[in-house]
Design a protein around this motif. Structure first.
Motif, PDB file in Angstrom:
ATOM      1  N   GLU A 123      -6.166  -8.692   7.630  1.00  0.00           N
ATOM      2  CA  GLU A 123      -5.229  -7.577   7.811  1.00  0.00           C
ATOM      3  C   GLU A 123      -4.087  -7.958   8.757  1.00  0.00           C
ATOM      4  O   GLU A 123      -2.921  -7.676   8.482  1.00  0.00           O
ATOM      5  N   PHE A 158      -5.075  -4.677  -1.618  1.00  0.00           N
ATOM      6  CA  PHE A 158      -5.021  -3.352  -1.002  1.00  0.00           C
ATOM      7  C   PHE A 158      -4.228  -3.397   0.297  1.00  0.00           C
ATOM      8  O   PHE A 158      -3.323  -2.580   0.525  1.00  0.00           O
ATOM      9  N   ARG A 164      -0.692  -1.491   0.923  1.00  0.00           N
ATOM     10  CA  ARG A 164      -0.625  -0.437   1.933  1.00  0.00           C
ATOM     11  C   ARG A 164       0.408  -0.771   3.008  1.00  0.00           C
ATOM     12  O   ARG A 164       1.217   0.077   3.398  1.00  0.00           O
ATOM     13  N   ARG A 203       3.861   1.161   3.908  1.00  0.00           N
ATOM     14  CA  ARG A 203       4.162   1.662   5.254  1.00  0.00           C
ATOM     15  C   ARG A 203       5.607   1.332   5.641  1.00  0.00           C
ATOM     16  O   ARG A 203       6.279   2.134   6.303  1.00  0.00           O
ATOM     17  N   SER A 222      -3.921   3.737  -8.224  1.00  0.00           N
ATOM     18  CA  SER A 222      -3.966   4.768  -7.197  1.00  0.00           C
ATOM     19  C   SER A 222      -2.661   4.780  -6.388  1.00  0.00           C
ATOM     20  O   SER A 222      -2.100   5.836  -6.094  1.00  0.00           O
ATOM     21  N   GLU A 279       0.374   7.780  -6.112  1.00  0.00           N
ATOM     22  CA  GLU A 279       0.771   8.384  -4.835  1.00  0.00           C
ATOM     23  C   GLU A 279       2.203   8.018  -4.456  1.00  0.00           C
ATOM     24  O   GLU A 279       2.951   8.858  -3.957  1.00  0.00           O
ATOM     25  N   PRO A 312      -5.325   9.670   1.829  1.00  0.00           N
ATOM     26  CA  PRO A 312      -3.974   9.176   1.543  1.00  0.00           C
ATOM     27  C   PRO A 312      -3.931   7.672   1.814  1.00  0.00           C
ATOM     28  O   PRO A 312      -4.662   7.170   2.687  1.00  0.00           O
ATOM     29  N   LEU A 313      -3.090   6.973   1.081  1.00  0.00           N
ATOM     30  CA  LEU A 313      -3.070   5.519   1.178  1.00  0.00           C
ATOM     31  C   LEU A 313      -2.936   5.031   2.617  1.00  0.00           C
ATOM     32  O   LEU A 313      -3.709   4.176   3.061  1.00  0.00           O
ATOM     33  N   LEU A 314      -1.967   5.571   3.348  1.00  0.00           N
ATOM     34  CA  LEU A 314      -1.714   5.026   4.686  1.00  0.00           C
ATOM     35  C   LEU A 314      -2.849   5.325   5.651  1.00  0.00           C
ATOM     36  O   LEU A 314      -2.952   4.703   6.704  1.00  0.00           O
ATOM     37  N   THR A 329      -6.016   5.119   4.677  1.00  0.00           N
ATOM     38  CA  THR A 329      -7.190   4.375   4.212  1.00  0.00           C
ATOM     39  C   THR A 329      -7.294   3.105   5.049  1.00  0.00           C
ATOM     40  O   THR A 329      -6.545   2.148   4.849  1.00  0.00           O
ATOM     41  N   THR A 330      -8.201   3.111   6.003  1.00  0.00           N
ATOM     42  CA  THR A 330      -8.320   1.943   6.888  1.00  0.00           C
ATOM     43  C   THR A 330      -9.004   0.801   6.160  1.00  0.00           C
ATOM     44  O   THR A 330      -9.696   0.983   5.168  1.00  0.00           O
ATOM     45  N   GLY A 384      -5.169   8.945  -3.976  1.00  0.00           N
ATOM     46  CA  GLY A 384      -6.082   9.085  -2.853  1.00  0.00           C
ATOM     47  C   GLY A 384      -7.403   8.350  -3.042  1.00  0.00           C
ATOM     48  O   GLY A 384      -8.243   8.339  -2.144  1.00  0.00           O
TER      49      GLY A 384
END
Lengths: 245, 245, 245, 245
Positions: C66, C117, C121, C125, C166, C170, D96-98, D100-101, D149
């Motif tokens: 990450e 993923f 993400r 952001r 997904s 969104e 929500p995507l952001l 999702t850790t 989601g």
């Protein structure tokens, strides 16, 4: 066997899957109405079922004729309430694209898709007032994949699958169970054995359970009919354990 | 614009997507053959294309008639080699199951599926001897999902998708690119605007880019035609950014 | 080439598809940020792009970390607004089930799915505040089919496809285009040529256009980025004309 | 009830589907091995099964730990030959995507996908020497659709489906039946009733059969196990009659 005051109609009651389905529902106490192009060929099936103490009526019908289908199902329903309707005609052909005539394309569609639509709609017409029934459609590998040479057959089978989905979404909430079975392998029929020979194989030396027995397929139709309405299956596939897919 | 010695035929050259495709291929130098049921309605399209310096021939044709399709494509091919053939007729209808007549079911299939088969086959007949060509089919959400009320339309669209797959698998190795586009949303047409009104919306206050412009859709057809043969797409979906799916 | 004040990040900028994508976006004026496990191997790509007048930064990164992904994308975004982000690491392995260790299963997932993923993400952001961007994921045949021996690879690729869907649902309405490409055939890479040899073939005698050129694949990424937002594609497949599928 | 010399293992024997499956296989004479994170919670299930004359062993296990799964299945197999293995842990989350850790994404995958791989592989290791067995995986709507989601949950469920397919293709010809059930609706669980409340509904006033009873779902698992090997289903969906889909 406990007789039921209920009819199961099988359109496309051929020598293999269709006949096995008819025998299964007869064994379960349904009055069976069996229809196929040449109703005379149903004599052995009728003999089988009656010998086992079941009830069956055999009719000639052309699954491409709205009037034939309606007459057949209405007669069945007058006999005893139509509870189960199965659409099973086959029309498996393979032609190179340029040799696929408009006549073949249309005929395969009429048999495998249009007839299915008419059957499902007329069955629904009879079942809806009672709020109860099961409508089952026979699909194939070609329902999911447009393979080389299958423009006519796959097109019809894709189309039938759409009919089944659309009916399920409309009729489900009215307590009519619509399902579609993907028969994704060779059933043990004369047709399949002949094709194995054409490819140089010997159908008599196949390992056991390499081809599906019509009875095993028929059990899946029965299972779908038997599901409680809080857990209905719309689609399942069926193939022998050794099949490559 | 550089004129090419090549024809692009559009069957189902309606006012929206079909016309935009015709304009696009004309701008790219193709002689366009545009066909629709009532060829008189093609006059504005012809004026548009000619004003922009393009070449176009307009014809009346019934996409449900083998002879019409064959004559149209053969004439196009005599004009200049048929390099691109697009099948685009729409037939979007929604009826409750019991109100779906056999006539509607058959007609929708003839327009949206049978006509596509005939078009693809006749185009292939002309393209195969030259080992070159592109055949494109217009699909819809209903190509993948048999929704409630869509027994007729989804059945035809599923069937067309099978035709496209089967043709792609046979014709691809012969250097003919067959592709299928899933138009999964409203294109900006009179029909779609009318349906928005029926649901109580106001199509004139929609956010920008909420409906697809026919030109954007046409660009996708052009892209598919332009792909090098070492990387062909058989299927892609198209929808506006804000669409819920 | 007109320089843009925009960055395109490629995670998994391997020698073939990833490098071709980097070259393509550099040619189109993007500042490219290219990351792969061993950044030293990016030297030839950097030389190529710079020789052609493009801008590129090469970084080592572990797509399973990450922190690495976030640092890479944030640096890219500080350089110039991150407009395009492509996730491309490969992890194609085939093992019999009983020989698929938990370590392999986990590692393949971390590289091909988890990293995707995190990449999507973190890109989102950065893009969301500007309401603009494109995120592209590389899929494979195994994204749609769990073949024999592919429990690890197909599982990761199926998982990545779900991530892409997904995110698309969104982020689309927020003007971020998320798409997934099914690369359904051999790209012309050392790995693929080696596997052809293993099967007894000679990759040097293949017919032209039998393997996909990375440049042809890269053009599809560019096309997806270039689509107007009223007509976005979420998924397309790519294979050479002669491929059996 | 006729006792069999055979074990059915249920990993993820939660209060609803998992427990119903355990009861069903116990009623059919299997020794059941039931595992869940907190084995103490299995006390009511054990009491139920034993009261009905069935045999059951309850164990705590972490389906994310290879050693736990292997130990559980090997113990089950020492007890009596492992004939059926069911993987059922749930991990349904929506973020929500952001938000999702990476921890959530990883954990959901470990529970819903990685654990399924380990379970299937270890079950196969025990079943293959005897050339017999059934391995069943619980899927969901999210196995087929990456909804908004659901990046974490759908990704794991897609991944599990690939595992099931890959195993089925390798193990089927070795007489091990691998199947995947798409539970496409709310089962009658505390979790689902809570979500209905959150949306403003009252789960106590639902029409009958609107939610699936765990027993109905369990019957589908039993059906799949019972199929003869000449007609195996790999995938079926299940939903209540009134469900919109």
């Amino acid at each position: 066997m406990t007789a039921r005051n209920a009819t199961a109609a099988v359109i496309g009651a051929g020598d293999f899957i269709g006949a096995a389905i008819a025998r299964k529902f007869a064994r379960e106490g349904f009055s069976v109405f069996a229809g196929r192009r040449n109703g005379d060929k149903l004599a052995p099936l009728v003999a089988d079922i009656e010998k086992a103490g079941g009830k069956v009526s055999a009719r000639s019908l052309d699954a491409r004729q709205e009037a034939d289908i309606a007459a057949f199902l209405h007669e069945a329903d007058r006999h005893a309430p139509l509870e189960v309707c199965i659409f099973n005609p086959g029309a498996n052909v393979n032609f190179p694209l340029l040799e696929t005539t408009e006549r073949v394309f249309r005929k395969v569609w009429e048999m495998a898709c249009y007839g299915g639509f008419l059957t499902g709609r007329e069955a629904a017409r009879l079942m809806l007032p009672r709020g109860k029934g099961t409508i089952l459609f026979t699909g194939a590998t070609a329902s999911l994949r447009g393979g080389k040479g299958y423009a006519a057959f796959a097109s019809a089978k894709f189309g039938l699958r759409a009919v089944a989905q659309s009916m399920a979404r409309e009729l489900g909430p009215q307590n009519i169970h619509v399902a579609h079975l993907i028969i994704d392998a060779g059933v043990d029929t004369a047709f399949v054995r002949e094709r194995i020979k054409e490819r140089g194989g010997d159908p008599n030396t196949l390992s056991p359970d390499t081809l599906m027995e019509p009875e095993s397929v028929a059990d899946a139709y029965w299972y779908l009919h038997s599901q409680p309405r809080d857990g209905w299956t719309h689609e399942l596939d069926l193939r022998p354990y050794g099949e490559t897919w």
